[in-house]
Design a protein around this motif. Sequence first.
Motif, PDB file in Angstrom:
ATOM      1  N   THR A 200     -50.871 -27.262 -17.323  1.00 27.92           N
ATOM      2  CA  THR A 200     -50.717 -27.966 -18.595  1.00 27.92           C
ATOM      3  C   THR A 200     -49.418 -28.750 -18.654  1.00 27.92           C
ATOM      4  OG1 THR A 200     -52.007 -26.257 -19.723  1.00 27.92           O
ATOM      5  CG2 THR A 200     -50.632 -27.663 -21.099  1.00 27.92           C
ATOM      6  N   ILE A 201     -48.370 -28.218 -18.037  1.00 23.77           N
ATOM      7  CA  ILE A 201     -47.074 -28.896 -18.113  1.00 23.77           C
ATOM      8  C   ILE A 201     -47.120 -30.268 -17.446  1.00 23.77           C
ATOM      9  CG2 ILE A 201     -46.085 -27.940 -15.983  1.00 23.77           C
ATOM     10  CD1 ILE A 201     -43.444 -27.643 -17.573  1.00 23.77           C
ATOM     11  N   ARG A 202     -47.966 -30.432 -16.433  1.00 24.95           N
ATOM     12  CA  ARG A 202     -48.109 -31.747 -15.800  1.00 24.95           C
ATOM     13  C   ARG A 202     -48.688 -32.752 -16.795  1.00 24.95           C
ATOM     14  NH1 ARG A 202     -47.736 -32.037 -10.209  1.00 24.95           N
ATOM     15  NH2 ARG A 202     -47.596 -30.048  -9.097  1.00 24.95           N
ATOM     16  N   LYS A 203     -49.665 -32.305 -17.564  1.00 25.77           N
ATOM     17  CA  LYS A 203     -50.263 -33.184 -18.572  1.00 25.77           C
ATOM     18  C   LYS A 203     -49.250 -33.534 -19.657  1.00 25.77           C
ATOM     19  CE  LYS A 203     -54.968 -31.383 -18.008  1.00 25.77           C
ATOM     20  NZ  LYS A 203     -56.125 -30.751 -18.686  1.00 25.77           N
ATOM     21  N   LEU A 204     -48.447 -32.543 -20.044  1.00 23.90           N
ATOM     22  CA  LEU A 204     -47.454 -32.782 -21.090  1.00 23.90           C
ATOM     23  C   LEU A 204     -46.401 -33.788 -20.639  1.00 23.90           C
ATOM     24  CD1 LEU A 204     -46.895 -29.153 -22.458  1.00 23.90           C
ATOM     25  CD2 LEU A 204     -48.162 -31.023 -23.542  1.00 23.90           C
ATOM     26  N   LEU A 228     -35.730 -36.661 -19.139  1.00 24.90           N
ATOM     27  CA  LEU A 228     -36.587 -35.484 -19.201  1.00 24.90           C
ATOM     28  C   LEU A 228     -35.715 -34.299 -18.826  1.00 24.90           C
ATOM     29  CD1 LEU A 228     -39.397 -34.304 -19.600  1.00 24.90           C
ATOM     30  CD2 LEU A 228     -39.832 -34.683 -17.179  1.00 24.90           C
ATOM     31  N   ASP A 229     -35.107 -33.683 -19.823  1.00 28.41           N
ATOM     32  CA  ASP A 229     -34.116 -32.639 -19.582  1.00 28.41           C
ATOM     33  C   ASP A 229     -34.789 -31.283 -19.461  1.00 28.41           C
ATOM     34  OD1 ASP A 229     -31.196 -31.876 -19.528  1.00 28.41           O
ATOM     35  OD2 ASP A 229     -31.918 -30.605 -21.161  1.00 28.41           O
ATOM     36  N   LEU A 230     -34.566 -30.610 -18.330  1.00 29.38           N
ATOM     37  CA  LEU A 230     -35.176 -29.306 -18.094  1.00 29.38           C
ATOM     38  C   LEU A 230     -34.135 -28.190 -18.051  1.00 29.38           C
ATOM     39  CD1 LEU A 230     -37.685 -30.349 -15.296  1.00 29.38           C
ATOM     40  CD2 LEU A 230     -38.114 -30.157 -17.743  1.00 29.38           C
ATOM     41  N   THR A 231     -32.922 -28.486 -18.525  1.00 30.55           N
ATOM     42  CA  THR A 231     -31.847 -27.497 -18.449  1.00 30.55           C
ATOM     43  C   THR A 231     -31.636 -26.766 -19.755  1.00 30.55           C
ATOM     44  OG1 THR A 231     -30.165 -29.100 -19.120  1.00 30.55           O
ATOM     45  CG2 THR A 231     -30.657 -28.948 -16.770  1.00 30.55           C
TER      46      THR A 231
END
Length: 242
Positions: A200-204, A228-231
């Motif tokens: 799902t995260i790929r779609k998001l 796209l901050d993932l921290t």
Amino acid sequence: MLQASSTADMVSPAHSFHKRVEEVKPSKSDINKLILDYLTKEGYPLAAAKFSKEANLQPYQDDELIHARHSIIHSIHSGDVQKAINTINELDPEVLDRNPSLHFDLLRLHLVELIRNCNSNPGGDITPALAFAAEELAPRAPSNDSFMEDLEKTMTLLVFPSDKLEPDLVVLLEPSLRRKVAEKVNMAILGRQKSQKEATIRKLIRLRAWAEDSARSHNIDLPHQINLDLTGNTVKTAGEKF
């Protein structure tokens, strides 16, 4: 005499977009579900099992099925394509029977691996590669123009040394081809198991990119740059102080 502006005066105020982002915080349980979904769909059985226990979530898929997909993906990534094909057929023969394009991709990748092994040894025997191409790929190629083109490109690897290949041929020997085929196989197996074909995260992430592009095309006020901050840190615009 004019005085230089202070650093504080030069700092741009935070964009209202960031405030709106801060107001929409996903719950920890939702984040945990996304993580477990990713680990399950991408084929990380041990990590998925451990995380589901730590997060107190029910596993999304039978552990044996995750292990099977993991084994298949690992075989493709390591270049053992024939083992991957055998495992797929043991798991569900219809995965390839119903998807001739995917089957051809796997067979073509196996041919690439045979050629790679041949070219890696001086005076290597090309007979296995030629025999496999004639027996497995040549009969399928006439049914589809793209099959024929892919086969012709792959056979070219036998003619020219790797340092003389055109870019569109060099890519056949790069790990990216293995990853691409492995991803297709993973999605096909998930589809047969009545599951979403990708995490799902790929779609998001794609939805987020589309939303930003759409907003900018309609001149909606947004920060100059949105990373796209993932921290877990707040994302700042250019000129803002961290």
